[in-house]
Design an enzyme around this catalytic site. Sequence first.
Site, mmCIF file in Angstrom:
data_model
loop_
_atom_site.group_PDB
_atom_site.id
_atom_site.type_symbol
_atom_site.label_atom_id
_atom_site.label_comp_id
_atom_site.label_asym_id
_atom_site.label_seq_id
_atom_site.Cartn_x
_atom_site.Cartn_y
_atom_site.Cartn_z
ATOM 1 N N ARG A 106 8.411 -5.784 -8.896
ATOM 2 C CA ARG A 106 8.333 -5.722 -7.154
ATOM 3 C C ARG A 106 8.970 -7.274 -7.055
ATOM 4 O O ARG A 106 9.693 -6.929 -5.856
ATOM 5 C CB ARG A 106 6.800 -6.195 -7.222
ATOM 6 C CG ARG A 106 6.424 -6.466 -5.618
ATOM 7 C CD ARG A 106 5.091 -6.649 -5.665
ATOM 8 N NE ARG A 106 4.525 -7.008 -4.248
ATOM 9 C CZ ARG A 106 4.743 -7.978 -3.597
ATOM 10 N NH1 ARG A 106 4.913 -9.100 -3.809
ATOM 11 N NH2 ARG A 106 4.152 -8.077 -2.190
ATOM 12 N N TYR A 214 6.743 1.797 -18.576
ATOM 13 C CA TYR A 214 8.148 2.507 -18.152
ATOM 14 C C TYR A 214 9.218 1.361 -18.150
ATOM 15 O O TYR A 214 8.439 -0.025 -18.012
ATOM 16 C CB TYR A 214 8.086 3.020 -16.821
ATOM 17 C CG TYR A 214 7.456 2.377 -15.628
ATOM 18 C CD1 TYR A 214 7.959 1.392 -14.835
ATOM 19 C CD2 TYR A 214 5.975 2.742 -15.277
ATOM 20 C CE1 TYR A 214 7.257 0.565 -13.864
ATOM 21 C CE2 TYR A 214 5.486 2.033 -14.019
ATOM 22 C CZ TYR A 214 5.914 0.927 -13.533
ATOM 23 O OH TYR A 214 5.651 0.411 -12.544
ATOM 24 N N ASP A 292 -0.911 -1.687 2.980
ATOM 25 C CA ASP A 292 -2.154 -1.718 2.680
ATOM 26 C C ASP A 292 -3.154 -2.204 3.591
ATOM 27 O O ASP A 292 -4.307 -1.883 3.444
ATOM 28 C CB ASP A 292 -2.237 -2.750 1.427
ATOM 29 C CG ASP A 292 -1.703 -2.230 0.206
ATOM 30 O OD1 ASP A 292 -1.239 -1.069 0.264
ATOM 31 O OD2 ASP A 292 -1.479 -2.750 -0.966
HETATM 32 C C1 LIG Z 1 1.591 -11.251 -5.015
HETATM 33 C C2 LIG Z 1 1.531 -9.679 -4.906
HETATM 34 C C3 LIG Z 1 1.805 -8.979 -6.292
HETATM 35 C C4 LIG Z 1 1.955 -7.624 -6.303
HETATM 36 N N1 LIG Z 1 2.362 -7.077 -7.508
HETATM 37 C C5 LIG Z 1 2.229 -5.749 -7.571
HETATM 38 C C6 LIG Z 1 2.793 -5.097 -8.669
HETATM 39 O O1 LIG Z 1 3.111 -5.694 -9.743
HETATM 40 N N2 LIG Z 1 2.524 -3.641 -9.059
HETATM 41 C C7 LIG Z 1 2.026 -2.842 -7.526
HETATM 42 O O2 LIG Z 1 2.306 -1.680 -7.757
HETATM 43 N N3 LIG Z 1 2.000 -3.418 -6.656
HETATM 44 C C8 LIG Z 1 1.696 -4.828 -6.435
HETATM 45 N N4 LIG Z 1 1.238 -5.353 -5.441
HETATM 46 C C9 LIG Z 1 0.934 -4.454 -4.354
HETATM 47 C C10 LIG Z 1 1.948 -3.772 -3.487
HETATM 48 O O3 LIG Z 1 2.968 -4.937 -3.137
HETATM 49 C C11 LIG Z 1 1.267 -3.464 -2.349
HETATM 50 O O4 LIG Z 1 0.307 -2.294 -2.559
HETATM 51 C C12 LIG Z 1 2.448 -2.569 -1.472
HETATM 52 O O5 LIG Z 1 3.618 -2.901 -1.635
HETATM 53 C C13 LIG Z 1 1.799 -2.633 -0.105
HETATM 54 O O6 LIG Z 1 2.725 -3.496 0.538
HETATM 55 P P1 LIG Z 1 1.944 -4.315 1.719
HETATM 56 O O7 LIG Z 1 3.361 -4.840 2.265
HETATM 57 O O8 LIG Z 1 1.097 -3.440 2.732
HETATM 58 O O9 LIG Z 1 1.139 -5.376 0.961
HETATM 59 P P2 LIG Z 1 1.314 -6.587 0.213
HETATM 60 O O10 LIG Z 1 2.369 -6.363 -0.579
HETATM 61 O O11 LIG Z 1 0.179 -7.201 -0.373
HETATM 62 O O12 LIG Z 1 1.863 -7.949 1.174
HETATM 63 C C14 LIG Z 1 1.023 -8.477 2.147
HETATM 64 C C15 LIG Z 1 1.710 -9.596 2.346
HETATM 65 O O13 LIG Z 1 0.853 -10.355 3.602
HETATM 66 C C16 LIG Z 1 0.715 -11.715 3.157
HETATM 67 N N5 LIG Z 1 -0.523 -12.054 3.898
HETATM 68 C C17 LIG Z 1 -1.716 -11.861 3.770
HETATM 69 N N6 LIG Z 1 -2.530 -12.415 4.555
HETATM 70 C C18 LIG Z 1 -1.761 -12.881 5.385
HETATM 71 C C19 LIG Z 1 -1.965 -13.659 6.887
HETATM 72 N N7 LIG Z 1 -3.335 -13.908 6.973
HETATM 73 N N8 LIG Z 1 -0.926 -14.127 7.388
HETATM 74 C C20 LIG Z 1 0.373 -14.005 6.979
HETATM 75 N N9 LIG Z 1 0.418 -13.368 5.949
HETATM 76 C C21 LIG Z 1 -0.446 -12.731 5.100
HETATM 77 C C22 LIG Z 1 0.492 -11.717 1.596
HETATM 78 O O14 LIG Z 1 1.012 -13.053 1.118
HETATM 79 C C23 LIG Z 1 1.628 -10.948 1.414
HETATM 80 O O15 LIG Z 1 3.067 -11.269 1.219
HETATM 81 C C24 LIG Z 1 1.317 -6.855 -5.262
HETATM 82 C C25 LIG Z 1 1.041 -7.448 -3.884
HETATM 83 C C26 LIG Z 1 0.963 -8.955 -3.797
HETATM 84 C C27 LIG Z 1 0.876 -9.617 -2.581
#
Ligand SMILES: Cc1cc2nc3c(=O)[nH]c(=O)nc-3n(C[C@H](O)[C@H](O)[C@H](O)COP(=O)(O)OP(=O)(O)OC[C@H]3O[C@@H](n4cnc5c(N)ncnc54)[C@H](O)[C@@H]3O)c2cc1C
Length: 384
Positions: A106, A214, A292
């Site tokens: 990631r 993997y 998410d």
């Molecule tokens: C630190 C971290 C590590 C992860 N590691 C893995 C992994 O190893 N393997 C895997 O399969 N999935 C992992 N995931 C989950 C995966 O990245 C997500 O399920 C997927 O990529 C969906 O992405 P997203 O952008 O919707 O959410 P996310 O990837 O969760 O990103 C959400 C972002 O919003 C930020 N955020 C949250 N609240 C606020 C707010 N109030 N104001 C501003 N910003 C905010 C968070 O800090 C984060 O950077 C991880 C997520 C995070 C946050």
Amino acid sequence: MKVIIAGAGLGGLTAGLALRRAGFDVNVYEAAPMLGEVGAGLTLSRGAQAAFRALGIQDRVAKFACRSASLPFMHYRSGAVLAGAYDNSDGLPDDGTADVARQIHRADLHSVLALTFAEHGPAVVTGHNLNAVAQDSAQVIARFANGASVTGGVLIGADGVRSVVREAVIASDKPRFTGQLAYRFLVPAARAEPFMGAGRSGVYIGPRRTFNRYTLRGGAVVNCVGIVSSNTWTDEGWSTPAGTEEIQKAFSGWHKDVLGLIGEAEAAIKWGLFDRAPLPSWTNGRITLLGDAAHAMLPFLGMGAAMSIEDGMILARAFVVEREPEAALARYEAARLPRTALVHAKSVEQGKRTQARYPDRYNGSAAPAADPAILGYDPVIAPI
Ligand SMILES: Cc1cc2nc3c(=O)[nH]c(=O)nc-3n(C[C@H](O)[C@H](O)[C@H](O)COP(=O)(O)OP(=O)(O)OC[C@H]3O[C@@H](n4cnc5c(N)ncnc54)[C@H](O)[C@@H]3O)c2cc1C
């Protein structure tokens, strides 16, 4: 029109990059004080990589990714292959052109997205924890815990499974603990070698447990994820340490290669699996959700990250077709709701099939992991 994105995860950054490429003025605000090296492996579906090709970053992504074309499913005790077959080129890096799934750390993908985003305009604004939003018929205002506020034409809540935007303007439901716990650890490839006889990528399946492994980073490291049923509530964050003995106990009686990998575990963490019930709508006026925040799902199909990447691509396409914010958000939501609800449901089904009492009965060709409706979706050309 100015677009505000809250959250610089994979979804927020993909949306930001795609919108910038389409000519929009975009700023991404991230709560974390800096963008750091967190997380471990995740799967890039073919559709996610189609998005990267369209955004001109697939060659950068491919430098860090490893092929995962075949993904065999194996019996948890005997190691017998129950579905699929091992492909010799799996687990190795390539030029990224073949139309196959790949796996990547990631942090590597995140840094490609963040760097490319910054090459096309202002970088991600870190240290901005969004805590309130307001809107009227002409604009949206985002307020942050540090006292700052910004105004724009639309706001995209890409702020993850505990979304503040979702709670503020869409739905007051809470993420659900699914009664499952995930362990994740890394093993340097040289130390993993004696336990990789069944190929460099694959999933062991057994009653109420799965163990997936993997390679990442050019084949240098093996990413292992074990998922077990558990009544123990564990934080869903990505930093709670897990002991080797605890993981060994959870997989007691499993195949010697599984136990061998656990014995070599480095940097093991654990987290509780949470998801969200699918929403009937996730848009409110000039505010919408993505990734998410909109549709967190179980990891059994490895499609959570891919869904957020698809969302980002479709959102940008909707804004190219519809210049009015409300119309663009409605078009985006209409395209994404059925797709994400389907993958959400199929992830649950895949989990049941791979954690069934009699894994010998696993029917690979009927399982969601082999379903063309899931695997064949291309966000660059899908109708919107
Ligand atoms: C630190 C971290 C590590 C992860 N590691 C893995 C992994 O190893 N393997 C895997 O399969 N999935 C992992 N995931 C989950 C995966 O990245 C997500 O399920 C997927 O990529 C969906 O992405 P997203 O952008 O919707 O959410 P996310 O990837 O969760 O990103 C959400 C972002 O919003 C930020 N955020 C949250 N609240 C606020 C707010 N109030 N104001 C501003 N910003 C905010 C968070 O800090 C984060 O950077 C991880 C997520 C995070 C946050």
